[in-house]
Design an enzyme around this catalytic site. Structure first.
Site, PDB file in Angstrom:
ATOM      1  N   GLU A 130      21.788  66.163  32.363  1.00 21.13           N
ATOM      2  CA  GLU A 130      21.455  67.518  31.904  1.00 21.13           C
ATOM      3  C   GLU A 130      20.148  67.954  32.565  1.00 21.13           C
ATOM      4  O   GLU A 130      19.212  67.163  32.647  1.00 21.13           O
ATOM      5  CB  GLU A 130      21.306  67.545  30.367  1.00 21.13           C
ATOM      6  CG  GLU A 130      22.600  67.268  29.641  1.00 21.13           C
ATOM      7  CD  GLU A 130      22.454  67.375  28.119  1.00 21.13           C
ATOM      8  OE1 GLU A 130      21.386  67.780  27.634  1.00 21.13           O
ATOM      9  OE2 GLU A 130      23.413  67.040  27.431  1.00 21.13           O
TER      10      GLU A 130
ATOM     11  N   ARG B  70      26.184  63.378  22.399  1.00 20.21           N
ATOM     12  CA  ARG B  70      25.418  63.049  23.600  1.00 20.21           C
ATOM     13  C   ARG B  70      26.423  62.843  24.720  1.00 20.21           C
ATOM     14  O   ARG B  70      27.490  62.246  24.519  1.00 20.21           O
ATOM     15  CB  ARG B  70      24.583  61.774  23.393  1.00 20.21           C
ATOM     16  CG  ARG B  70      23.340  61.996  22.525  1.00 20.21           C
ATOM     17  CD  ARG B  70      22.283  62.823  23.241  1.00 20.21           C
ATOM     18  NE  ARG B  70      21.037  62.948  22.483  1.00 20.21           N
ATOM     19  CZ  ARG B  70      20.787  63.923  21.620  1.00 20.21           C
ATOM     20  NH1 ARG B  70      21.701  64.861  21.377  1.00 20.21           N
ATOM     21  NH2 ARG B  70      19.623  63.996  20.996  1.00 20.21           N
TER      22      ARG B  70
ATOM     23  N   HIS C 198      23.772  72.549  26.074  1.00 19.85           N
ATOM     24  CA  HIS C 198      23.160  71.782  24.992  1.00 19.85           C
ATOM     25  C   HIS C 198      22.478  72.730  24.003  1.00 19.85           C
ATOM     26  O   HIS C 198      21.276  72.663  23.750  1.00 19.85           O
ATOM     27  CB  HIS C 198      22.153  70.777  25.553  1.00 19.85           C
ATOM     28  CG  HIS C 198      21.833  69.666  24.597  1.00 19.85           C
ATOM     29  ND1 HIS C 198      21.499  68.402  25.006  1.00 19.85           N
ATOM     30  CD2 HIS C 198      21.776  69.642  23.242  1.00 19.85           C
ATOM     31  CE1 HIS C 198      21.243  67.642  23.940  1.00 19.85           C
ATOM     32  NE2 HIS C 198      21.406  68.372  22.864  1.00 19.85           N
TER      33      HIS C 198
HETATM   34  C1  8YV Z   1      18.283  69.607  20.892  1.00 25.55           C
HETATM   35  C2  8YV Z   1      19.479  67.697  19.782  1.00 25.55           C
HETATM   36  O1  8YV Z   1      18.949  69.368  22.032  1.00 25.55           O
HETATM   37  O2  8YV Z   1      18.561  67.326  17.690  1.00 25.55           O
HETATM   38  C3  8YV Z   1      19.064  66.796  18.690  1.00 25.55           C
HETATM   39  O3  8YV Z   1      19.274  65.563  18.836  1.00 25.55           O
HETATM   40  O4  8YV Z   1      20.110  67.293  20.703  1.00 25.55           O
HETATM   41  C4  8YV Z   1      19.124  69.150  19.711  1.00 25.55           C
HETATM   42  O5  8YV Z   1      18.606  69.530  18.544  1.00 25.55           O
HETATM   43  C5  8YV Z   1      16.932  69.085  21.126  1.00 25.55           C
HETATM   44  O6  8YV Z   1      16.910  67.692  21.207  1.00 25.55           O
HETATM   45  C6  8YV Z   1      15.966  69.663  20.162  1.00 25.55           C
HETATM   46  O7  8YV Z   1      14.743  69.885  20.766  1.00 25.55           O
END
Ligand code: 8YV
Length: 321
Positions: free
Chosen positions: A262, A233, A281
């Protein structure tokens, strides 16, 4: 008939699966008021990439379960959900390998300047055999320091040790004997990891404890030849301090898939630095894995609403209650 609110588009087959179990209302999370109104009489919700605040849940008295299509759950106030008796499910396993692949693509791309040199070729600059000005640094045989040896960190360690003959150091709240036995991983303190690693790879969830875990002092304690890799993150790193460190040469470079804001603003100084690889990301973002995540999250939600969910639960104490 139960009602589910979906705030992220779902694959057709996953939507059909949910519709076998509930009325599914699909909302655009950008239409905040509509989204909040839809939650008011919902029994469950599924989605990701949107902060779900306590205020959004005021009055949602039927809400029993939220299912995030992600392994990270920093978009939620988990203590508030628990107080409300709302179970939160996530998708921890289906994305591990794809995300570890992304981490290693950042390690290789930043070490060997893949993005910078691909652009250099495209711009027509390759007029003669390349020389030291185009050289990168080795990955094989170097030392990889993994901050947070969980599922994804372990998959990265496997790639490093078995695929690239790297020495693996790690920090973690608890020891990981499996990784130590299988990959020769050695558990050390953060200070030692930062001082000795050629690549520092952040694999911790974002919590109050890990926010700005890497700041100016930590960056200064790294080797000048070291590269920071972040696919966890953005806020685990003090981005302003990182920018300064990269501009001043405190560290050699950075491979980043996540950022404090982001999408990363187009005027971010990070985008003007040749020693930065910046990705949008894409950690888990393959067709196969994102489908598997959506399916997994849907199954988690159906099980939570049926009262049979036993895995992938963030706040288990709600089930106990
Ligand atoms: C994707 C992620 O950015 O799983 C997570 O925590 O950061 C990634 O898989 C997103 O959140 C999935 O929709």
């Amino acid at each position: 008939m139960k009602k589910i609110v979906a705030w992220k588009p779902l694959p057709e087959d996953v939507l059909a699966y949910l519709q076998q179990h509930a009325q599914v209302v699909q909302v655009d999370a950008a239409q905040h008021d509509t989204f909040v109104a839809a939650l008011k009489d919902a029994d469950g919700g599924i989605g990701s990439s949107v902060k779900i605040t306590p205020a959004m849940l005021e009055g949602a008295t039927r809400l029993k379960a939220l299912s995030t299509i992600s392994v990270g759950f920093d978009q939620f106030d988990v203590a508030d959900l628990t107080r409300r008796g709302i179970v939160l499910a996530h998708t921890p396993d289906v994305l591990t390998e794809s995300t570890a692949d992304t981490v290693f693509s950042l390690i290789l791309a930043s070490a060997r300047r893949v993005v910078e040199l691909a652009d250099w070729v495209k711009a027509g600059h390759w007029q003669h055999s390349i020389g030291p000005a185009q050289f990168g640094v080795d990955v094989q045989g170097k030392t990889l320091g993994i901050v947070g040896l969980g599922r994804i960190g372990g998959a990265v360690a496997r790639r490093a040790a078995l695929g690239f003959n790297m020495k693996v150091l790690y920090t973690n709240r608890s020891a990981n004997p499996q990784a130590e036995a299988a990959y020769g991983a050695r558990r050390v303190g953060l200070a030692e990891l930062l001082a000795t690693s050629d690549f520092v790879c952040l694999q911790v969830p974002l919590t109050a404890e890990t926010k700005h875990l890497i700041g100016a002092a930590e960056l200064k304690s790294m080797k000048k030849s070291a590269i920071l890799i972040n696919a966890s993150r953005g806020a685990t790193v003090d981005e302003a301090a990182l920018i300064e460190a990269l501009q001043k040469g405190t560290i050699h470079g950075a491979g980043l898939d996540v950022f404090e804001t982001e999408p990363l603003p187009a005027d971010s100084p990070l985008l003007k630095l040749a020693n930065v690889v910046a990705l949008p990301h894409i950690g888990s973002a393959t067709h196969e894995t994102r489908h598997a995540m959506a399916r997994n999250a849907a199954e988690n939600l159906v099980a939570a609403l049926d009262g049979t969910l036993a895995v992938n639960v963030v706040n288990r104490e709600v089930l106990a209650a």
